[in-house]
Design a protein around this motif. Structure first.
Motif, PDB file in Angstrom:
ATOM      1  N   VAL A 187     -26.251 -12.163  -1.368  1.00 39.30           N
ATOM      2  CA  VAL A 187     -26.894 -13.478  -1.334  1.00 39.30           C
ATOM      3  C   VAL A 187     -27.970 -13.433  -2.410  1.00 39.30           C
ATOM      4  N   MET A 188     -27.766 -14.209  -3.467  1.00 36.65           N
ATOM      5  CA  MET A 188     -28.584 -14.084  -4.667  1.00 36.65           C
ATOM      6  C   MET A 188     -29.937 -14.805  -4.506  1.00 36.65           C
ATOM      7  N   SER A 189     -30.854 -14.516  -5.426  1.00 33.63           N
ATOM      8  CA  SER A 189     -32.165 -15.194  -5.502  1.00 33.63           C
ATOM      9  C   SER A 189     -32.918 -15.159  -4.176  1.00 33.63           C
ATOM     10  N   ALA A 190     -32.923 -13.997  -3.551  1.00 38.60           N
ATOM     11  CA  ALA A 190     -33.546 -13.891  -2.226  1.00 38.60           C
ATOM     12  C   ALA A 190     -34.849 -13.089  -2.259  1.00 38.60           C
ATOM     13  N   GLY A 191     -35.382 -12.865  -3.468  1.00 36.23           N
ATOM     14  CA  GLY A 191     -36.575 -12.022  -3.591  1.00 36.23           C
ATOM     15  C   GLY A 191     -37.864 -12.700  -3.179  1.00 36.23           C
ATOM     16  N   ALA A 192     -37.862 -14.041  -3.146  1.00 35.12           N
ATOM     17  CA  ALA A 192     -39.065 -14.784  -2.757  1.00 35.12           C
ATOM     18  C   ALA A 192     -38.820 -15.511  -1.445  1.00 35.12           C
ATOM     19  N   TYR A 193     -39.788 -15.444  -0.527  1.00 33.57           N
ATOM     20  CA  TYR A 193     -39.681 -16.125   0.766  1.00 33.57           C
ATOM     21  C   TYR A 193     -38.421 -15.689   1.507  1.00 33.57           C
ATOM     22  N   GLY A 194     -38.021 -14.451   1.288  1.00 33.59           N
ATOM     23  CA  GLY A 194     -36.888 -13.861   1.992  1.00 33.59           C
ATOM     24  C   GLY A 194     -37.433 -12.991   3.104  1.00 33.59           C
ATOM     25  N   PHE A 195     -37.708 -11.730   2.754  1.00 28.81           N
ATOM     26  CA  PHE A 195     -38.202 -10.814   3.788  1.00 28.81           C
ATOM     27  C   PHE A 195     -39.491 -11.320   4.429  1.00 28.81           C
ATOM     28  N   THR A 196     -40.385 -11.949   3.637  1.00 30.55           N
ATOM     29  CA  THR A 196     -41.680 -12.363   4.205  1.00 30.55           C
ATOM     30  C   THR A 196     -41.520 -13.412   5.297  1.00 30.55           C
ATOM     31  N   MET A 197     -40.415 -14.143   5.301  1.00 34.57           N
ATOM     32  CA  MET A 197     -40.206 -15.150   6.347  1.00 34.57           C
ATOM     33  C   MET A 197     -39.270 -14.635   7.439  1.00 34.57           C
ATOM     34  N   ALA A 198     -38.888 -13.363   7.367  1.00 32.90           N
ATOM     35  CA  ALA A 198     -37.957 -12.819   8.363  1.00 32.90           C
ATOM     36  C   ALA A 198     -38.641 -12.712   9.723  1.00 32.90           C
ATOM     37  N   SER A 199     -37.844 -12.801  10.762  1.00 35.95           N
ATOM     38  CA  SER A 199     -38.379 -12.685  12.125  1.00 35.95           C
ATOM     39  C   SER A 199     -37.498 -11.744  12.933  1.00 35.95           C
ATOM     40  N   ASN A 200     -37.923 -11.502  14.164  1.00 37.17           N
ATOM     41  CA  ASN A 200     -37.148 -10.645  15.063  1.00 37.17           C
ATOM     42  C   ASN A 200     -36.339 -11.469  16.069  1.00 37.17           C
ATOM     43  N   TYR A 201     -36.113 -12.740  15.766  1.00 38.32           N
ATOM     44  CA  TYR A 201     -35.378 -13.609  16.691  1.00 38.32           C
ATOM     45  C   TYR A 201     -34.047 -12.977  17.082  1.00 38.32           C
ATOM     46  N   ASN A 202     -33.678 -13.181  18.333  1.00 39.87           N
ATOM     47  CA  ASN A 202     -32.487 -12.553  18.938  1.00 39.87           C
ATOM     48  C   ASN A 202     -32.658 -11.029  19.017  1.00 39.87           C
ATOM     49  N   ALA A 203     -33.934 -10.589  19.011  1.00 39.26           N
ATOM     50  CA  ALA A 203     -34.251  -9.151  19.042  1.00 39.26           C
ATOM     51  C   ALA A 203     -33.465  -8.381  17.994  1.00 39.26           C
TER      52      ALA A 203
END
Ligand SMILES: *Cc1c(COP(=O)(O)O)cnc(C)c1O
Length: 418
Positions: free
Chosen positions: A366-382
């Motif tokens: 999934v390209m162009s994921a370096g910005a607002y990718g990991f920083t917006m990740a959550s633990n939803y659905n554990a």
């Protein structure tokens, strides 16, 4: 421009085949190219070499310590919007005098932390915040350096959720009230005015909104100077867009050409807060196909990354290109929804997208994921957060380990006598 490219059938990050990384770290994972990160930072920096400036990278775009540290070694600082980001920036080794602090909701505790760290300046967004900062600084026997964030009422022509400089926005101080607020700031004993700040939005693909807003800010700086209020720093925020699909945002040198004539005569040090334009195309999300599924209505490709890993498609209907990690000849094309395992219909990475047919076990990028990718990740659905990997030439570094199940329950407790 980035350093993810095919060699024969295989997608590489710099000199490293991505399938080999997936073997080692498992999927899904974020993957960043050192060469792309440094190139983007350098290109932006060099575009503005004619004017005194400081690049305060917007930490919310990508706050990994290794990445913040990389920009710090290149002379950059950080734009932070919380105590947590300030903590990260300092831990990453960014000099406090290269840190600026924005955000409409700074708490007293966050003010104390930033004053203790002696950051370059607070970008203040309301008169109540200004008064509280004055009080907190006074209690600490300090003077807080501030810029007021001014809302110039300019339409950045981007997604409404990432527009921040329109009159109806929660951000900044309306430009018509700015003189008054500056006079208030000047009257407060523990406030030192050092600058002015604006940030009009994100993923902006045209120079016009920057030119328009800066023209208004330049005029305001003139008015402030006639009142004896000196502005040393003009912080113009971030917002420059990137090509996700067929957008054609201006190159930083084009942007410089358009805005330098406004900036130069002001004699200020210009602070830039780019986020997306530096890191966006320097990162991808690597995911594995779990299943393909055909319903009477649609074809689905079910992958092991979901909206908890990359929320942009769900939140902003963003487009991310999706490419096979192994590009095999003779495969047909199919229009599919690429979806994750999360129990939400909004959990998709692409909708009605024509892709090369894939089979379970194959990898997608999934390209162009370096910005607002990991920083917006959550633990939803554990779901434990994905690993982050940085490649430099033929070497790779795990810059954040994949979370474990134990990480998921850290701090939780079942009370004894409930
Ligand atoms: C989000 C943000 C940025 C960075 O925006 P990009 O579009 O990623 O460049 C810069 N400054 C402030 C105050 C922000 O909120």
């Amino acid at each position: 421009m980035h350093h993810f490219h095919y060699r024969g059938e295989d997608l590489y990050c710099e000199e490293v085949p991505i399938s080999a990384l997936a073997e080692e770290v498992g999927t899904p994972f974020y993957l960043y190219s050192h060469a792309t990160l440094t190139r983007h930072f350098r290109v932006f920096n060099e575009a503005f070499q004619e004017i005194p400036h400081l690049i305060c990278f917007a930490a919310k775009a990508n706050a990994n310590l290794a990445i913040l540290n990389l920009f710090s070694t290149m002379g950059g600082g950080a734009d932070v919007v919380s105590g947590g980001e300030l903590f990260r920036a300092l831990r990453a080794g960014i000099a406090p005098d290269r840190i600026v602090f924005a955000g409409v909701g700074k708490s007293r505790e966050e003010m104390v932390e930033a004053l203790k760290a002696d950051i370059l300046m607070f970008n203040v967004e309301s008169s109540q915040e200004l008064r509280l900062l004055n009080q907190v600084a006074g209690e600490m026997g300090m003077v807080a350096r501030v810029a007021l964030r001014v809302n110039p009422d300019v339409d950045p022509k981007t997604h409404p959720y990432i527009s921040t400089g329109l009159k109806q926005s929660k951000f900044g101080i309306d430009i018509s009230l700015a003189l008054e607020e500056y006079q208030l700031a000047q009257s407060l004993p523990h406030i030192a005015i050092v600058g002015i700040h604006e940030h009009i939005g994100s993923q902006i693909t045209d120079v016009t909104p920057f030119v328009d807003s800066l023209s208004r800010i330049a005029e305001l700086i003139g008015e402030l100077r006639t009142l004896g209020i000196e502005i040393r720093y003009l912080d113009m925020g971030g917002g420059l867009g990137i090509p996700y699909d067929d957008e054609t945002p201006p190159h930083p040198t084009e942007m410089a050409k358009a805005i330098n004539p406004i900036l130069k005569p002001l004699g200020c040090t210009i602070i830039f807060e780019p986020g997306r334009v530096i890191v966006g195309n320097a990162g991808i999300l690597v995911t594995k196909v779990l299943y393909t599924k055909r319903t009477p209505e649609k074809d689905f490709v079910i992958v092991d990354a979901g909206m908890n890993d990359l929320v942009r498609p769900s939140l902003y209907e963003s487009y991310h290109a999706i490419q096979p990690v192994r590009r095999l000849d003779g495969r047909g094309r199919l229009t599919v929804d690429v979806v994750g395992p999360i129990c939400e219909s909004g959990d998709f990475l692409a909708k009605n997208r024509e892709i090369t047919m894939v089979e379970p076990g194959e990898l997608l990028a999934v390209m162009s994921a370096g910005a607002y990718g990991f920083t917006m990740a959550s633990n939803y659905n554990a779901r434990p957060k994905a690993a982050e990997v940085l490649v430099k030439e033929d070497r790779h570094f795990i810059i954040r380990a994949r979370e474990s199940y134990e990480d998921l329950i850290r701090g939780e407790d079942i009370p004894d006598n409930l």
